[in-house]
Design a protein around this motif. Structure first.
Motif, PDB file in Angstrom:
ATOM      1  N   ASP A  31     -61.872 -33.534 -53.428  1.00 27.78           N
ATOM      2  CA  ASP A  31     -61.933 -32.947 -52.049  1.00 27.78           C
ATOM      3  C   ASP A  31     -61.683 -31.248 -51.925  1.00 27.78           C
ATOM      4  O   ASP A  31     -62.092 -30.749 -51.042  1.00 27.78           O
ATOM      5  CB  ASP A  31     -61.321 -33.661 -51.170  1.00 27.78           C
ATOM      6  CG  ASP A  31     -59.788 -33.970 -51.468  1.00 27.78           C
ATOM      7  OD1 ASP A  31     -59.258 -33.784 -52.672  1.00 27.78           O
ATOM      8  OD2 ASP A  31     -58.987 -35.016 -50.864  1.00 27.78           O
ATOM      9  N   GLU A  53     -63.810 -34.207 -39.966  1.00 28.78           N
ATOM     10  CA  GLU A  53     -64.060 -35.644 -40.106  1.00 28.78           C
ATOM     11  C   GLU A  53     -65.058 -36.240 -41.089  1.00 28.78           C
ATOM     12  O   GLU A  53     -65.034 -37.179 -41.816  1.00 28.78           O
ATOM     13  CB  GLU A  53     -64.518 -36.127 -38.680  1.00 28.78           C
ATOM     14  CG  GLU A  53     -63.197 -36.049 -37.680  1.00 28.78           C
ATOM     15  CD  GLU A  53     -63.626 -36.494 -36.269  1.00 28.78           C
ATOM     16  OE1 GLU A  53     -64.750 -36.982 -36.141  1.00 28.78           O
ATOM     17  OE2 GLU A  53     -62.898 -36.116 -35.304  1.00 28.78           O
ATOM     18  N   THR A  63     -63.415 -36.421 -44.556  1.00 32.20           N
ATOM     19  CA  THR A  63     -62.655 -37.629 -44.649  1.00 32.20           C
ATOM     20  C   THR A  63     -63.495 -38.833 -45.044  1.00 32.20           C
ATOM     21  O   THR A  63     -63.386 -39.740 -46.049  1.00 32.20           O
ATOM     22  CB  THR A  63     -61.788 -37.622 -43.517  1.00 32.20           C
ATOM     23  OG1 THR A  63     -61.087 -36.672 -43.153  1.00 32.20           O
ATOM     24  CG2 THR A  63     -60.883 -39.202 -43.845  1.00 32.20           C
ATOM     25  N   THR A  94     -65.061 -38.614 -48.387  1.00 34.55           N
ATOM     26  CA  THR A  94     -63.996 -39.141 -49.532  1.00 34.55           C
ATOM     27  C   THR A  94     -63.890 -40.539 -49.658  1.00 34.55           C
ATOM     28  O   THR A  94     -64.041 -40.891 -50.614  1.00 34.55           O
ATOM     29  CB  THR A  94     -62.647 -38.231 -49.127  1.00 34.55           C
ATOM     30  OG1 THR A  94     -62.793 -37.043 -48.950  1.00 34.55           O
ATOM     31  CG2 THR A  94     -61.785 -38.752 -50.196  1.00 34.55           C
ATOM     32  N   ARG A  95     -64.100 -41.244 -48.395  1.00 36.99           N
ATOM     33  CA  ARG A  95     -64.116 -42.749 -48.620  1.00 36.99           C
ATOM     34  C   ARG A  95     -65.426 -43.232 -49.356  1.00 36.99           C
ATOM     35  O   ARG A  95     -65.281 -44.069 -49.895  1.00 36.99           O
ATOM     36  CB  ARG A  95     -63.701 -43.136 -47.206  1.00 36.99           C
ATOM     37  CG  ARG A  95     -62.384 -42.909 -46.921  1.00 36.99           C
ATOM     38  CD  ARG A  95     -62.079 -43.991 -45.474  1.00 36.99           C
ATOM     39  NE  ARG A  95     -60.530 -43.558 -44.879  1.00 36.99           N
ATOM     40  CZ  ARG A  95     -60.310 -43.003 -43.900  1.00 36.99           C
ATOM     41  NH1 ARG A  95     -61.270 -42.677 -42.939  1.00 36.99           N
ATOM     42  NH2 ARG A  95     -58.886 -42.838 -43.547  1.00 36.99           N
ATOM     43  N   ASP A 138     -58.085 -46.569 -48.536  1.00 35.30           N
ATOM     44  CA  ASP A 138     -57.217 -45.692 -48.778  1.00 35.30           C
ATOM     45  C   ASP A 138     -55.880 -46.002 -49.479  1.00 35.30           C
ATOM     46  O   ASP A 138     -55.137 -45.225 -50.224  1.00 35.30           O
ATOM     47  CB  ASP A 138     -56.519 -45.162 -47.458  1.00 35.30           C
ATOM     48  CG  ASP A 138     -57.587 -44.599 -46.545  1.00 35.30           C
ATOM     49  OD1 ASP A 138     -58.367 -44.235 -46.782  1.00 35.30           O
ATOM     50  OD2 ASP A 138     -57.459 -44.242 -45.097  1.00 35.30           O
TER      51      ASP A 138
END
Ligand code: AQP
Length: 362
Positions: free
Chosen positions: A45, A56, A59, A62-63, A327
């Protein structure tokens, strides 16, 4: 240590549409390696920040990359899956490497030239220094094996140059502190003990450079403005079939031998994709389809691509609906990664003479 421990490291940027090139050139190759040696698979990241990212979206992406790793078959009990920014040693080692790498080395990097385009003065400093962070990603774990696509070859050569210069500059200190590993490739121009391994890139197979479906001379890429240029890992069956149907080709039938693909970049690319997805060589694919028109080959390719990608896509969708689970995997992975990287940075501080009173002395 008497030899470097074999260890795999690789990463993917969370910068948008993961595509077939990322899957075939990188992610699919990560899976078997997790059974061969300790492996770390990172969602890089901090690299993504080198060009503007909506927070946003970053994030979410990344997931999504994490979900792709899991859906492709990477097992978080075997390999360490984590996102780069949670292990601060990457950024710290990158700073040390900013001071090791030379301006001239970075100025030769073709990816910077491509990404910065004509307006280099306006590119971020991070984009210019990106390869130093990549070297830090790998060397914070003293990784020996790095599976990547062809486009990363130059960056991996730079990683090797950085490791070599660090080993040379601090050769006496490394030896004095007893932190060296015997050089596995003895050479009169290099010290006989090294701290960082000279990592070899693993760029192999038929899918090291998947090309755009709209232009067989351009790499399939997340940032191509045309969505028809790539097969996204989140594309459904209809989208995959439509993109393959619309893929640029030439009017000739497929040749019966690989030599006949020379000067035919689009045909070469589609045959390469078929070969990689089916686990065959291009020769084997041409033995089956040689002499046939694209009107026959494309439906077979669509069917194969859907069969391979649809289950993974479904699993990715299921996984991203549970961000808490993702997470937790990233958090645990970061803890395990830090356990390896922290002692390396401790050594690097000692080697470079950076005082560590806060940590106590070992
Ligand atoms: N077309 C490709 N064929 C084979 N391998 C590829 N890779 C990327 N494109 C291809 C490999 O995928 C891994 C992760 O790439 P990345 O996300 O870190 O960055 P990238 O190379 O910048 O990906 P893109 O799609 O090309 O993004 P943009 O458009 O932003 O430049 C790497 O191992 C890479 O080699």
């Amino acid at each position: 240590m008497t030899a470097f421990q074999p260890r795999v490291f690789s990463g993917v940027q969370p910068t948008g549409n993961l595509h077939l090139g990322n899957y075939l050139g990188a992610i699919s190759r990560f899976v078997p390696l997790q059974d061969q040696m300790p492996a770390l698979y990172c969602v890089v990241d901090l690299h993504a920040l080198t060009v503007w990212q909506d927070p946003e979206d970053l994030t979410r992406a990344t997931r999504e990359v994490t979900a792709a790793y899991l859906a492709a078959g990477i097992d978080p009990k075997k390999a360490i899956i984590f996102n780069q920014s949670q292990v601060k040693e990457h950024a710290e080692l990158a700073w040390v490497f900013n001071c090791i790498a030379r301006m001239g080395w970075l100025k030769r990097m073709t990816q910077f030239k491509d990404k910065a385009g004509k307006n280099q003065e306006n590119a971020s400093v991070g984009l210019f220094a990106y390869p130093n962070l990549m070297a830090a990603d790998i060397l914070a774990y003293r990784a020996t094996h790095v599976p990547v696509g062809e486009d990363q070859k130059q960056h991996l050569e730079l990683t090797r140059d950085i490791a070599q210069k660090f080993n040379n500059d601090y050769a006496e200190r490394i030896k004095e502190l007893g932190l060296g590993v015997p050089n596995p490739e003895p050479n009169p121009e290099m010290p006989d003990e090294l701290y960082f391994p000279l990592t070899e890139p693993m760029i192999a197979g038929t899918a090291t450079r998947i090309m755009s479906l709209r232009d067989g001379t351009k790499k399939m890429s997340k940032s191509d403005p045309s969505d028809l240029s790539r097969i996204n890992l989140t594309d459904d069956q209809d989208a995959i079939a439509k993109k393959i149907k619309k893929a640029k080709t030439d009017p000739e039938p497929l040749p019966s031998e690989v030599k006949g693909l020379e000067e035919r970049p689009e045909a070469n690319n589609l045959v390469g994709i078929y070969a990689a997805l089916s686990g065959q060589t291009k020769d084997e694919v041409l033995a089956e389809f040689g002499g046939q028109q694209f009107s026959a080959f494309k439906p077979a390719l669509s069917e194969l691509a859907v069969a391979k990608l649809a289950p993974m896509c479904e699993e990715m969708k299921r996984l991203v609906e549970d961000p808490t689970h993702i997470d937790a995997i990233l958090g645990e992975g970061a803890e395990r990664a830090a356990e390896i990287a922290e002692p390396v940075l401790h050594d690097v501080r000692r080697i470079a003479g950076l005082l560590e009173a806060r940590y106590g002395h070992r």
